[in-house]
Each structure stands twice: as C-alpha cells, then as structure tokens.
Scaffold this active site. Structure first.
Site, PDB file in Angstrom:
ATOM      1  N   ASP A 190       2.839  -1.693   7.201  1.00 14.72           N
ATOM      2  CA  ASP A 190       2.347  -0.464   6.565  1.00 14.72           C
ATOM      3  C   ASP A 190       0.833  -0.471   6.555  1.00 14.72           C
ATOM      4  O   ASP A 190       0.188  -1.496   6.766  1.00 14.72           O
ATOM      5  CB  ASP A 190       2.936  -0.246   5.180  1.00 14.72           C
ATOM      6  CG  ASP A 190       2.460  -1.216   4.132  1.00 14.72           C
ATOM      7  OD1 ASP A 190       1.717  -2.163   4.453  1.00 14.72           O
ATOM      8  OD2 ASP A 190       2.808  -1.029   2.963  1.00 14.72           O
ATOM      9  N   ILE A 191       0.277   0.715   6.359  1.00 15.28           N
ATOM     10  CA  ILE A 191      -1.171   0.874   6.339  1.00 15.28           C
ATOM     11  C   ILE A 191      -1.678   0.451   4.966  1.00 15.28           C
ATOM     12  O   ILE A 191      -1.182   0.919   3.938  1.00 15.28           O
ATOM     13  CB  ILE A 191      -1.557   2.339   6.640  1.00 15.28           C
ATOM     14  CG1 ILE A 191      -1.053   2.732   8.026  1.00 15.28           C
ATOM     15  CG2 ILE A 191      -3.066   2.532   6.526  1.00 15.28           C
ATOM     16  CD1 ILE A 191      -1.211   4.212   8.347  1.00 15.28           C
ATOM     17  N   GLU A 230       3.896   5.621   5.188  1.00 22.83           N
ATOM     18  CA  GLU A 230       2.988   4.890   6.064  1.00 22.83           C
ATOM     19  C   GLU A 230       3.589   3.555   6.480  1.00 22.83           C
ATOM     20  O   GLU A 230       2.892   2.626   6.829  1.00 22.83           O
ATOM     21  CB  GLU A 230       1.620   4.711   5.404  1.00 22.83           C
ATOM     22  CG  GLU A 230       1.487   3.583   4.422  1.00 22.83           C
ATOM     23  CD  GLU A 230       2.051   3.842   3.024  1.00 22.83           C
ATOM     24  OE1 GLU A 230       1.932   2.938   2.188  1.00 22.83           O
ATOM     25  OE2 GLU A 230       2.621   4.912   2.761  1.00 22.83           O
TER      26      GLU A 230
END
Length: 170
Positions: free
Chosen positions: A66-67, A110
C-alpha cells in the site's frame, strides 16, 4: 451480406458478439483508475492460482503493498492528486514491474496485490525490493507539484500443504 430480411456478418478477426463480450468482461474486471484487476477479479484468481500451483508443483508468491501515508497525500494535495498518484502507480506497475504471467490487482483504496506464479520466496523478496525502489524513485506530479510516494510491502509464499487462498493471503 443481405439475403432477404436476413443479414449475415462475416468478420475477418472473429465473432463480433464474442469480441464485445470479452471487452465488457475486461471492463468489469479492471479498475478504471489504475488499470489493475479489481478485488472481485482477484478473489477469483487467487484460488485459481493456488490450484495451478498445486497441479504444476510450482511455487507461488504474493506481494501485497500500500501507499505510505496516502491520506496525507489527499489532505495536502487534494483528492484529484491522490487519483493521479493511483493512476501513475498503476501505470508504473503494469508497464515496468509485472511479467506477462503475473497478476496485478487493486485490493482496496491504496492497497495492491501482485500474484507471482512460479516464483520462490527468495525471488519474490527481490521483486518486492525492486517494486519498492522503482516506486520511490519514480516521479509523481500533479499540477506541476511533485508528490513524494513510497510504499510498504508484504511477501508470502505458498507452503506445500497450503491450498486455501484466504490463508495464503492472510
């Protein structure tokens, strides 16, 4: 060709209905923003990948990432900038980081998943590090503003006795 009230279609490259159905199916399985497969498509592909791995006696690895601090990106630059980051990330992963037999999907906001068929844990760890470095060194821009983007990754490899996608994914 028209014969009476009947029209016959002859297509050089296949059946029009089959082509249309394939395109519609692809649109349903792909995330419009990132170009990655959807969570629903992933939940079908995951168990298929487990079965394939078992039947062929191949290793199977999964990357989940994930970001980092994505909420801060949205808060500081706006949601349009967040969408731009997601789209750019999807383009980078699709064009530079996955092989033809890998499967790239968006799991959530995300969060992303890459299924690495026929890939050992050692190789998957190397791929994960390459993904991390390339994302971190890529340029993400929105309205001429550079947005720093990093990701966090997790890696798992199917154990010989493991035959449940949910267990591997967890």
């Amino acid at each position: 060709v028209k014969t009476g009230n009947v029209i016959f279609k002859f297509l050089e490259r296949g059946n029009l209905e089959a082509i249309t159905n394939k395109e519609l199916n692809e649109k349903a399985e792909k995330d419009a923003l990132t170009g990655a497969y959807t969570k629903g498509a992933l939940l079908e592909k995951g168990p298929e990948s487990i079965k394939r791995s078992e039947q062929l006696g191949e290793e199977l690895s999964v990357l989940v990432f994930d970001i980092d601090f994505f909420k801060k990106i949205n808060d500081n630059f706006g949601h349009s900038a967040g969408d731009c980051v997601l789209k750019t990330l999807g383009d980078i992963v699709s064009t530079k980081l996955v092989r033809a037999n890998d499967y790239f999907a968006r799991y959530g906001g995300e969060e992303f998943v890459i299924i690495l068929n026929a890939t050992s844990l050692k190789t998957a760890l190397e791929v994960a590090e390459r993904v991390r470095i390339i994302i971190e060194s890529s340029e993400f821009k929105f309205e001429d503003k550079k947005i720093p983007v990093t990701i966090s990754l997790g890696v798992a490899c199917r154990q010989e006795h493991e035959n449940d996608w949910a267990v591997l994914f967890k």
